[in-house]
Design a protein around this motif. Sequence first.
Motif, PDB file in Angstrom:
ATOM      1  N   LYS A 104       0.685  -1.199  -0.113  1.00  0.00           N
ATOM      2  CA  LYS A 104       0.045  -0.024  -0.117  1.00  0.00           C
ATOM      3  C   LYS A 104       0.837   1.321   0.080  1.00  0.00           C
ATOM      4  O   LYS A 104       0.354   2.216   0.475  1.00  0.00           O
ATOM      5  N   ASP A 107      -0.057   4.592  -2.139  1.00  0.00           N
ATOM      6  CA  ASP A 107      -1.404   4.938  -1.282  1.00  0.00           C
ATOM      7  C   ASP A 107      -0.817   5.837  -0.261  1.00  0.00           C
ATOM      8  O   ASP A 107      -1.262   7.167   0.039  1.00  0.00           O
ATOM      9  N   HIS A 108       0.071   5.591   0.580  1.00  0.00           N
ATOM     10  CA  HIS A 108       0.509   6.254   1.888  1.00  0.00           C
ATOM     11  C   HIS A 108       1.512   7.534   1.228  1.00  0.00           C
ATOM     12  O   HIS A 108       1.135   8.665   1.793  1.00  0.00           O
ATOM     13  N   GLU A 110       1.135   9.081  -1.663  1.00  0.00           N
ATOM     14  CA  GLU A 110       0.084  10.228  -2.204  1.00  0.00           C
ATOM     15  C   GLU A 110      -0.624  10.918  -0.919  1.00  0.00           C
ATOM     16  O   GLU A 110      -0.977  12.132  -1.178  1.00  0.00           O
ATOM     17  N   ARG A 111      -0.890  10.036   0.048  1.00  0.00           N
ATOM     18  CA  ARG A 111      -1.737  10.841   1.323  1.00  0.00           C
ATOM     19  C   ARG A 111      -0.699  12.051   1.776  1.00  0.00           C
ATOM     20  O   ARG A 111      -1.002  13.014   2.292  1.00  0.00           O
ATOM     21  N   LYS A 114      -0.544  14.968  -0.475  1.00  0.00           N
ATOM     22  CA  LYS A 114      -1.809  15.785  -0.238  1.00  0.00           C
ATOM     23  C   LYS A 114      -2.021  16.554   0.893  1.00  0.00           C
ATOM     24  O   LYS A 114      -2.315  17.706   0.870  1.00  0.00           O
ATOM     25  N   GLU A 115      -1.480  15.694   2.037  1.00  0.00           N
ATOM     26  CA  GLU A 115      -1.652  16.617   3.238  1.00  0.00           C
ATOM     27  C   GLU A 115      -0.549  17.254   3.875  1.00  0.00           C
ATOM     28  O   GLU A 115      -0.660  17.977   4.740  1.00  0.00           O
ATOM     29  N   TYR A 119       3.819  11.002   8.630  1.00  0.00           N
ATOM     30  CA  TYR A 119       3.179  10.193   9.545  1.00  0.00           C
ATOM     31  C   TYR A 119       3.745   8.721   9.471  1.00  0.00           C
ATOM     32  O   TYR A 119       4.643   8.741   8.794  1.00  0.00           O
ATOM     33  N   SER A 121       2.798   4.580   9.650  1.00  0.00           N
ATOM     34  CA  SER A 121       1.787   3.452   9.398  1.00  0.00           C
ATOM     35  C   SER A 121       2.507   2.187   9.743  1.00  0.00           C
ATOM     36  O   SER A 121       3.013   1.470   8.971  1.00  0.00           O
TER      37      SER A 121
END
Length: 475
Positions: A104, A107-108, A110-111, A114-115, A119, A121
Motif C-alpha cells: 500500500k 497510497d501512503h 500520495e496521502r 496531499k496532506e 506520519y 503506518s
Amino acid sequence: MPTVAFHTLGCKVNFYDTEGIWQVFKHRGYEQVPFEEKADVYVVNTCTVTHTGDKKSRQMIRRAVRTNPDAVVVVTGCYAQVAPDEVARIAGVDLVIGNDQKSKIVDHVERVQKEQHPYQSVGNIMKADAFEELDVPYFEERSRANLKIQDGCNNFCTFCIIPRARGLIRSRKPENVLAQATKLAQAGYREIVLTGIHTGGYGADFVDYRLAHLLADLERIELPFRIRISSIEASEIDDHLIEVLGRSQKVVNHLHIPLQAGSDEVLRRMHRHYTVAEYAEKLKQLRNALPDLAITSDVIVGFPGETDADFEDTYAFVEEQRFSQLHVFPYSQRRGTAAAKFKDQVAEDVKHLRVARMIQLSQRLEADYARQFVGRHLDVIAESPVISADDETRRAFAAHPEQKRMLVGYAANYLRVAFRVPEGTPLEALVGERMRVRIVETGNGVQLGHFVEQLTFADQDEHGVAVSTSGRLTS
C-alpha cells in the motif's frame, strides 16, 4: 512522469520486497532513477539485524534527504518496524511504513503529498496473519531470481530481533508460489532461489502442506530452471523432505543449514531447537541420499557464556562435518533480545581471535570441497563477465591472458567458477544461461573451468516470452 529511487539494506528478503515495491510504483506511473540522483520519492528499505544495520540505515536516510530536501522520503523494513518513533525523528523523514504495509506504499505516499505532513503506518506485526503479496515478474540486473515464499519466524532465538521485526510465520499460498515461479521461468531465469525469513518453516501455518510438498509441486513445472533453497533449519529436515530432495531433478545439490554453535550448552542458551548429535544425524542422512551435497552454514562465535572449551567443540564439529563454506559472525549484542541481557558477555578481543580461526578453517574446508571436482563437469549459470565481477574475482584473474573472454557464475553446488567462452559469441548473450563446465583448477574462492557446452538458450516465442531452445554451443 514522477520518479522514485530505492536503497536496500540487509537480506535477500528485503531485496525481493524492494523489487515488489518498485512494481507497485511502476504500475502507478513512476519511473525509477538511481538512488544517487534527484528523485521525487526515496524509499529506504532498512535492516536491523545488528546495530550496524541501524546505523547504515540512518546514513542512507540522511543521504536521501540531502540529495533532494523536497522529496518524499519513505522508510520501511525491519528498522522502521521495531523503532518507528526513532526513525520518524530523523530530520526529513516523511513516512514510516511497517513490514506488512508495503503493498500500500504508493497510497501512503500520495496521502503525504496531499496532506503535506509526515506520519507513520506501523502496527503490531505480531498480529499479522496473512502473507502480503508483492508481484515480482523480473529482477533488475540480476541473473538469478529470488522467490519469496514466506515471512516471519516462530523460533525466537535469544540473539535474534527478527520475530519482532517480521512477526510470526505467514506462508504464501502454494498456487501463488507456483504461478510466480512459472512467470519467472518463462522470463528466462534459470535459477529460482526460494527465500523467506524462515524458509524451511514454510507451511507451518497450513494444514498438511509443507516445504516438501511445495518442492514436489514446483518439480512438475516443465520449464528449464533449477531451484535453490536459501536456508533451512536442521530441525525442519524430515524423511519426506529428504525423499523429495533425493529424487528431484530441479533442486540443486546445495543446502544452507545454520549451525550457530557446536556446543549443546551454547545451543540451549541460544534457544535453538536441536542438539549437536541431532544436527550431525541430519547431515548424515542427507549425505547418504545426496552424494556430493554441498552444505554451507552459519556460525556465531563469542555468544554470551561461550567458554574456550565450547569454542573448541564448535571448531572440532565444523571440521568433522566438512562444511563446504561458513558464514562466521561475532556475536553482537542487540537491544530487545534476551541474550543482550545475559551477564557473561565475551570480550571483543576474544571474539576476534575466534572469528579469525573459524574463517581460516572455512577457507580450508572450502578448498578441500572444491578440490574433489577437478576434472569433473559442473552446471554453471553465468552471472557476469570476469572483468565486471566482484573485486575478489577480478583480482584472481587479473593476470589471466584471456580474462576479457571469461564469464563467472555459480555452479549448482554453489562453487564459484570462472571459464573462457569460445570466440564469436558475445559474453552478454550468455549471462543468465546454464553452461556445462569442466573444472581444471581450484583457487581461493573462485575455481577455473573449461567451457564444454551451453545448456540453455534464450529465445522469444510469439508472445515475446523467453523460452529455451534446443541449439548447442560447444567448445
